[in-house]
Design a protein around this motif. Structure first.
Motif, PDB file in Angstrom:
ATOM      1  N   LEU A 101      30.215  56.298 -26.399  1.00 14.17           N
ATOM      2  CA  LEU A 101      30.223  57.019 -26.041  1.00 14.17           C
ATOM      3  C   LEU A 101      29.564  58.152 -26.884  1.00 14.17           C
ATOM      4  O   LEU A 101      29.802  59.750 -26.201  1.00 14.17           O
ATOM      5  N   ASP A 102      29.372  57.137 -28.024  1.00 11.77           N
ATOM      6  CA  ASP A 102      28.294  58.491 -28.906  1.00 11.77           C
ATOM      7  C   ASP A 102      27.266  58.837 -28.326  1.00 11.77           C
ATOM      8  O   ASP A 102      27.287  60.393 -28.166  1.00 11.77           O
ATOM      9  N   LEU A 103      26.496  58.156 -27.422  1.00 10.54           N
ATOM     10  CA  LEU A 103      25.162  58.791 -27.174  1.00 10.54           C
ATOM     11  C   LEU A 103      25.376  59.176 -26.315  1.00 10.54           C
ATOM     12  O   LEU A 103      24.592  60.275 -26.381  1.00 10.54           O
ATOM     13  N   ALA A 104      26.386  59.083 -25.398  1.00 13.18           N
ATOM     14  CA  ALA A 104      26.543  60.031 -23.942  1.00 13.18           C
ATOM     15  C   ALA A 104      27.268  61.412 -25.051  1.00 13.18           C
ATOM     16  O   ALA A 104      26.521  62.770 -24.521  1.00 13.18           O
ATOM     17  N   ARG A 128      24.606  65.063 -23.819  1.00 11.62           N
ATOM     18  CA  ARG A 128      25.500  66.509 -23.889  1.00 11.62           C
ATOM     19  C   ARG A 128      25.092  67.335 -24.470  1.00 11.62           C
ATOM     20  O   ARG A 128      24.945  68.773 -23.825  1.00 11.62           O
ATOM     21  N   GLY A 129      24.873  66.901 -25.828  1.00  9.34           N
ATOM     22  CA  GLY A 129      25.127  67.893 -26.710  1.00  9.34           C
ATOM     23  C   GLY A 129      23.245  68.778 -26.693  1.00  9.34           C
ATOM     24  O   GLY A 129      23.116  70.052 -27.365  1.00  9.34           O
ATOM     25  N   LYS A 130      22.295  67.894 -26.129  1.00  9.11           N
ATOM     26  CA  LYS A 130      20.663  68.197 -25.480  1.00  9.11           C
ATOM     27  C   LYS A 130      20.447  68.440 -23.991  1.00  9.11           C
ATOM     28  O   LYS A 130      19.533  69.440 -23.495  1.00  9.11           O
ATOM     29  N   VAL A 143      18.317  60.819 -19.541  1.00  9.59           N
ATOM     30  CA  VAL A 143      18.756  61.956 -18.349  1.00  9.59           C
ATOM     31  C   VAL A 143      17.729  62.319 -18.057  1.00  9.59           C
ATOM     32  O   VAL A 143      17.002  63.363 -18.997  1.00  9.59           O
ATOM     33  N   ALA A 144      17.430  62.835 -17.184  1.00 11.44           N
ATOM     34  CA  ALA A 144      15.790  62.773 -17.003  1.00 11.44           C
ATOM     35  C   ALA A 144      16.814  64.302 -15.122  1.00 11.44           C
ATOM     36  O   ALA A 144      17.436  63.710 -14.097  1.00 11.44           O
ATOM     37  N   ALA A 145      16.243  65.294 -15.316  1.00  5.68           N
ATOM     38  CA  ALA A 145      15.845  66.168 -13.850  1.00  5.68           C
ATOM     39  C   ALA A 145      14.970  65.402 -12.780  1.00  5.68           C
ATOM     40  O   ALA A 145      14.235  64.960 -12.969  1.00  5.68           O
TER      41      ALA A 145
END
Length: 323
Positions: A299-302, A306-308, A274-276
């Protein structure tokens, strides 16, 4: 006693967009099904979608809930078509009630391609001059390329593949280069326009890119049986993981979310990012597991991303798009 003559099987109606690429893909599906079921007839029904009609507004500003699929889906739900052929990357991860992803075809090269004007034929992304104008309508490509090449100027470009190439080649320069999908160029016999296949280290591809997704009515056993002839299980596992990842992040095809998947034996590797929009923040991670656990891997990767900070980045992007 007069013998009863059996009626021939009904003709199967295939819905498609009217673009050249959509028709090439749909005719490929039709021809493969004809080979598998020579006693059946298949007719192609062309339809225009909202995404085909609105060409002067950036895709991200229109919204992508069924941008290239809704009209085809209405046709199926109303019984005017039996299934629809989509570029899988255009098919939302949440489908309308009553419709399902019937099958996924074998994937072509899912990478992005650099296509350049003739005066840059000796250049690559790494050697194009500072200030080079790069055309892309994809926020995913935009964010990743800005991350690695902040010295370029990026401009939106819309239209079908032929239209985009014509804009690139126009005598009066609008773009120095554009970014397109390798698979689309190759399917249209334009592989010679691929100047550079962009490595995954620079640009992770879109969810589902390079594969076809066949959408049909839920519970239509006749159609689901036919579609099994063109289903490709390894690509299906990859697609399930990618689409699960995208769905969990509540992202559509117009947000900067990229993926890469690979299968070795029974192990599936899924990388996502995911990038800005400005490219300054880019979050990436990888998970591995059994192919049969494909959706859970997404799901695990998401969860990892999300934690980052992925949710914060996506929230900012949605707010910016809606302004």
């Amino acid at each position: 006693m007069t013998a009863t003559i059996a009626s021939p099987p009904r003709s199967i109606r295939i819905a498609t967009r009217k673009s050249q690429l959509a028709l090439v893909q749909t005719h490929w599906v039709r021809d493969r099904l004809k080979e598998a079921f020579p006693d059946r007839s298949f007719e192609v029904q062309e339809m225009s979608t909202q995404g085909d009609k609105i060409l002067d507004v950036a895709l991200s500003k229109i919204g992508d809930k069924g941008l290239f699929t809704k009209e085809l889906e209405v046709g199926m739900l109303e019984g005017r078509a039996d299934f629809a052929v989509h570029s899988l990357k255009d098919l939302p991860t949440q489908l309308p009630e009553g419709l399902i992803l019937g099958c996924v075809t074998e994937r072509e090269n899912p990478a992005d391609a650099l296509v350049v004007r003739k005066e840059h034929k000796d250049k690559t992304l790494e050697t194009l001059p500072k200030g080079a104008i790069i055309g892309t309508s994809s926020l995913r490509r935009l964010a990743q390329l800005r991350h690695s090449f902040s010295h370029f100027v990026f401009e939106d470009i819309r239209g079908n593949l032929n239209t985009r190439l014509a804009k690139l080649d126009a005598e009066e320069k609008q773009y120095d280069a554009i970014i397109l999908a390798v698979a689309g160029l190759e399917r249209l016999g334009m592989g010679d326009r691929i100047h550079q296949v962009i490595p995954a280290e620079i640009s992770l591809h879109a969810v589902g890119q390079g594969a076809l997704g066949i959408e049909c009515r839920e519970g239509d056993e006749e159609i689901l049986h036919l579609l099994q002839a063109i289903s490709h299980q390894p690509t299906t596992y990859r697609a399930l993981a990618e689409r699960s990842f995208l769905r969990e992040l509540e992202g559509g095809c117009q947000v900067p979310i990229g993926v890469n998947t690979a299968i070795a034996g029974e192990t599936l590797t899924l990388t996502g990012m995911v990038a800005a929009l400005d490219g300054k923040r880019l979050i990436k991670d990888t998970v591995r597991g059994k192919t049969t656990d494909a959706e859970q891997l997404g799901l695990d990767l998401a969860g990892l991303l999300r934690g980052k900070g992925a949710k914060e980045i996506l929230d900012e992007i949605f707010a910016e798009i809606q302004r």
